[in-house]
Motif scaffolding. Structure first.
Motif, PDB file in Angstrom:
ATOM      1  N   CYS A  47       0.826  -1.207   0.000  1.00 41.00           N
ATOM      2  CA  CYS A  47       0.000   0.000   0.000  1.00 41.00           C
ATOM      3  C   CYS A  47       0.862   1.259   0.000  1.00 41.00           C
ATOM      4  N   VAL A  48       1.849   1.305   0.866  1.00 38.13           N
ATOM      5  CA  VAL A  48       2.738   2.468   0.951  1.00 38.13           C
ATOM      6  C   VAL A  48       3.519   2.641  -0.348  1.00 38.13           C
ATOM      7  N   LEU A  49       3.986   1.527  -0.907  1.00 35.49           N
ATOM      8  CA  LEU A  49       4.750   1.577  -2.156  1.00 35.49           C
ATOM      9  C   LEU A  49       3.907   2.125  -3.298  1.00 35.49           C
ATOM     10  N   VAL A  50       2.688   1.610  -3.432  1.00 33.71           N
ATOM     11  CA  VAL A  50       1.804   2.045  -4.521  1.00 33.71           C
ATOM     12  C   VAL A  50       1.468   3.530  -4.394  1.00 33.71           C
ATOM     13  N   ILE A  51       1.074   3.950  -3.198  1.00 34.49           N
ATOM     14  CA  ILE A  51       0.714   5.353  -2.986  1.00 34.49           C
ATOM     15  C   ILE A  51       1.916   6.261  -3.239  1.00 34.49           C
ATOM     16  N   GLY A  52       3.084   5.848  -2.767  1.00 39.77           N
ATOM     17  CA  GLY A  52       4.285   6.657  -2.954  1.00 39.77           C
ATOM     18  C   GLY A  52       4.657   6.822  -4.415  1.00 39.77           C
ATOM     19  N   VAL A  53       4.628   5.723  -5.164  1.00 39.62           N
ATOM     20  CA  VAL A  53       5.000   5.777  -6.585  1.00 39.62           C
ATOM     21  C   VAL A  53       4.015   6.634  -7.365  1.00 39.62           C
ATOM     22  N   ILE A  54       2.712   6.425  -7.136  1.00 38.66           N
ATOM     23  CA  ILE A  54       1.700   7.183  -7.878  1.00 38.66           C
ATOM     24  C   ILE A  54       1.755   8.668  -7.515  1.00 38.66           C
ATOM     25  N   ALA A  55       1.943   8.974  -6.246  1.00 40.51           N
ATOM     26  CA  ALA A  55       2.031  10.378  -5.837  1.00 40.51           C
ATOM     27  C   ALA A  55       3.237  11.066  -6.472  1.00 40.51           C
ATOM     28  N   PHE A  56       4.342  10.351  -6.565  1.00 40.30           N
ATOM     29  CA  PHE A  56       5.573  10.928  -7.110  1.00 40.30           C
ATOM     30  C   PHE A  56       5.503  11.101  -8.626  1.00 40.30           C
ATOM     31  N   HIS A  57       4.775  10.183  -9.304  1.00 37.69           N
ATOM     32  CA  HIS A  57       4.707  10.202 -10.770  1.00 37.69           C
ATOM     33  C   HIS A  57       3.308  10.529 -11.278  1.00 37.69           C
ATOM     34  N   PHE A  58       2.493  11.185 -10.473  1.00 35.28           N
ATOM     35  CA  PHE A  58       1.089  11.393 -10.838  1.00 35.28           C
ATOM     36  C   PHE A  58       0.946  12.180 -12.146  1.00 35.28           C
ATOM     37  N   LYS A  59       1.698  13.244 -12.318  1.00 33.32           N
ATOM     38  CA  LYS A  59       1.590  14.065 -13.522  1.00 33.32           C
ATOM     39  C   LYS A  59       1.979  13.273 -14.759  1.00 33.32           C
ATOM     40  N   GLU A  60       3.027  12.460 -14.640  1.00 40.50           N
ATOM     41  CA  GLU A  60       3.472  11.651 -15.781  1.00 40.50           C
ATOM     42  C   GLU A  60       2.413  10.624 -16.167  1.00 40.50           C
ATOM     43  N   PHE A  61       1.829   9.954 -15.161  1.00 42.02           N
ATOM     44  CA  PHE A  61       0.782   8.976 -15.449  1.00 42.02           C
ATOM     45  C   PHE A  61      -0.430   9.658 -16.094  1.00 42.02           C
ATOM     46  N   PHE A  62      -0.790  10.819 -15.569  1.00 47.16           N
ATOM     47  CA  PHE A  62      -1.939  11.542 -16.100  1.00 47.16           C
ATOM     48  C   PHE A  62      -1.734  11.882 -17.573  1.00 47.16           C
ATOM     49  N   LEU A  63      -0.574  12.416 -17.897  1.00 44.44           N
ATOM     50  CA  LEU A  63      -0.284  12.785 -19.284  1.00 44.44           C
ATOM     51  C   LEU A  63      -0.236  11.544 -20.177  1.00 44.44           C
ATOM     52  N   MET A  64       0.382  10.484 -19.701  1.00 44.59           N
ATOM     53  CA  MET A  64       0.553   9.295 -20.514  1.00 44.59           C
ATOM     54  C   MET A  64      -0.780   8.648 -20.874  1.00 44.59           C
ATOM     55  N   PHE A  65      -1.702   8.588 -19.918  1.00 47.61           N
ATOM     56  CA  PHE A  65      -2.950   7.880 -20.156  1.00 47.61           C
ATOM     57  C   PHE A  65      -3.977   8.718 -20.910  1.00 47.61           C
ATOM     58  N   PHE A  66      -3.860  10.041 -20.842  1.00 46.11           N
ATOM     59  CA  PHE A  66      -4.819  10.874 -21.549  1.00 46.11           C
ATOM     60  C   PHE A  66      -4.321  11.281 -22.938  1.00 46.11           C
ATOM     61  N   ASP A  67      -3.012  11.339 -23.139  1.00 44.23           N
ATOM     62  CA  ASP A  67      -2.471  11.685 -24.447  1.00 44.23           C
ATOM     63  C   ASP A  67      -1.095  11.044 -24.573  1.00 44.23           C
ATOM     64  N   GLU A  68      -1.084   9.781 -24.986  1.00 41.94           N
ATOM     65  CA  GLU A  68       0.171   9.034 -25.042  1.00 41.94           C
ATOM     66  C   GLU A  68       1.132   9.623 -26.076  1.00 41.94           C
ATOM     67  N   ASP A  69       0.589  10.148 -27.180  1.00 36.59           N
ATOM     68  CA  ASP A  69       1.450  10.751 -28.204  1.00 36.59           C
ATOM     69  C   ASP A  69       2.169  11.982 -27.659  1.00 36.59           C
ATOM     70  N   ALA A  70       1.429  12.826 -26.933  1.00 40.63           N
ATOM     71  CA  ALA A  70       2.043  14.014 -26.342  1.00 40.63           C
ATOM     72  C   ALA A  70       3.091  13.624 -25.303  1.00 40.63           C
ATOM     73  N   ALA A  71       2.792  12.565 -24.544  1.00 39.27           N
ATOM     74  CA  ALA A  71       3.748  12.098 -23.536  1.00 39.27           C
ATOM     75  C   ALA A  71       5.025  11.604 -24.193  1.00 39.27           C
ATOM     76  N   SER A  72       4.870  10.917 -25.334  1.00 39.79           N
ATOM     77  CA  SER A  72       6.047  10.415 -26.047  1.00 39.79           C
ATOM     78  C   SER A  72       6.879  11.554 -26.610  1.00 39.79           C
ATOM     79  N   VAL A  73       6.217  12.546 -27.177  1.00 37.23           N
ATOM     80  CA  VAL A  73       6.925  13.700 -27.739  1.00 37.23           C
ATOM     81  C   VAL A  73       7.662  14.485 -26.658  1.00 37.23           C
ATOM     82  N   SER A  74       7.054  14.541 -25.466  1.00 32.38           N
ATOM     83  CA  SER A  74       7.678  15.287 -24.366  1.00 32.38           C
ATOM     84  C   SER A  74       8.871  14.553 -23.763  1.00 32.38           C
ATOM     85  N   GLY A  75       9.088  13.323 -24.207  1.00 32.79           N
ATOM     86  CA  GLY A  75      10.265  12.586 -23.759  1.00 32.79           C
ATOM     87  C   GLY A  75      10.040  11.619 -22.615  1.00 32.79           C
ATOM     88  N   LEU A  76       8.788  11.368 -22.260  1.00 26.02           N
ATOM     89  CA  LEU A  76       8.516  10.416 -21.178  1.00 26.02           C
ATOM     90  C   LEU A  76       8.870   8.998 -21.620  1.00 26.02           C
TER      91      LEU A  76
END
Length: 266
Positions: A138-167
């Motif tokens: 539980c702690v691991l999952v919450i920590g990882v998602i909190a730390f990478h929340f913006k990256e996950f958000f961008l990747m899942f809503f616009d994968e092409d934009a995430a790829s272009v941005s260098g993720l």
């Protein structure tokens, strides 16, 4: 209520609340990735690991966790091999997990009844080791998602934009799949392998009907999940029912209530 004073119920409630927090948190991302059925796949593979754990007398939940992680790597590998038919990876790994679990069942002598508790859930049998494992995940999952929340958000809503941005999309896809494997492998003893995907998807289904934003949907999914866990465990404890079933039925009741309130047809 006397059940609240019982240690087994207190452990069950703690374990249920922890999974009720992490499962829908992962479920939101899985639904956005169109991978809602991955929960069933990893759960079946975890059961094969649990069966092997009983067979070789090693902590079953730990072996199931290792199997789920290996399956997550295999799924991502197959998704790259079948880019146009990515859902094939889920079907292939599920078939392999079921086949392996069946084989291990036939090899085992006298441990099948123990494995059944992982199929249908046995939250009242959680011990201190199980709770610590669930807490760490539980702690691991919450920590990882909190730390990478913006990256996950961008990747899942616009994968092409995430790829272009260098993720590094491959890295983040693998991370999500591995975190899902961890959550499922520790959740199967709580709600059972046959019901574990319900905690990943039904709270999300409820939240998507009324959420006003992505963060709002995450919050509502967790809220609905926690309510269902508390209500389901109390109902099961009072009337001596299967806790995994009552938790899932509570979620379905919430979903039906939201649909009826919105005036939609079922």
């Amino acid at each position: 209520m006397d059940i609240f004073t019982e240690y087994f119920f207190q452990r069950a409630l703690i374990g249920g609340l922890l999974i009720g927090l992490t499962a829908p948190l992962m479920g939101v991302f899985l639904v956005l990735r169109r991978l809602s059925m991955i929960g069933d796949t990893l759960a079946h593979v975890s059961i094969a690991g649990v069966a092997l754990g009983f067979l070789i007398n090693v902590y079953p939940l730990g072996v199931g966790l290792v199997f789920a992680l290996l399956a997550s790597f295999a799924i991502e590998r197959l998704r790259k091999a079948y880019k146009t038919y990515a859902e094939l990876s889920i079907a292939i790994i599920m078939s392999g997990g079921v086949a392996l679990a069946t084989l291990l069942f036939t090899l085992g002598k006298g441990f099948n009844m123990n494995v059944m508790s992982y199929l249908f859930g046995s939250i009242y049998t959680l011990d201190s080791t199980d709770l610590w494992v669930v807490l760490v995940v539980c702690v691991l999952v919450i920590g990882v998602i909190a730390f990478h929340f913006k990256e996950f958000f961008l990747m899942f809503f616009d994968e092409d934009a995430a790829s272009v941005s260098g993720l590094p999309l491959k890295f983040y896809n693998m991370m999500i799949t591995m975190l899902t494997a961890l959550v499922i492998s520790v959740a199967i003893k709580i709600v059972g392998a046959l019901l574990v995907s319900s905690l990943l998807t039904i709270p999300v289904a409820c939240s998507l009907l009324i959420a006003r934003s992505f963060k709002h949907s995450v919050f509502l999914a967790i809220l609905f999940s926690e309510i269902a866990v508390i209500v389901g465990l109390i109902v099961a404890g009072i009337w001596d029912l299967a806790p995994g079933g009552t938790v899932v039925l509570s979620l379905i009741a919430i979903l039906i209530g939201i649909i009826l309130k919105r005036g939609l047809r079922i």
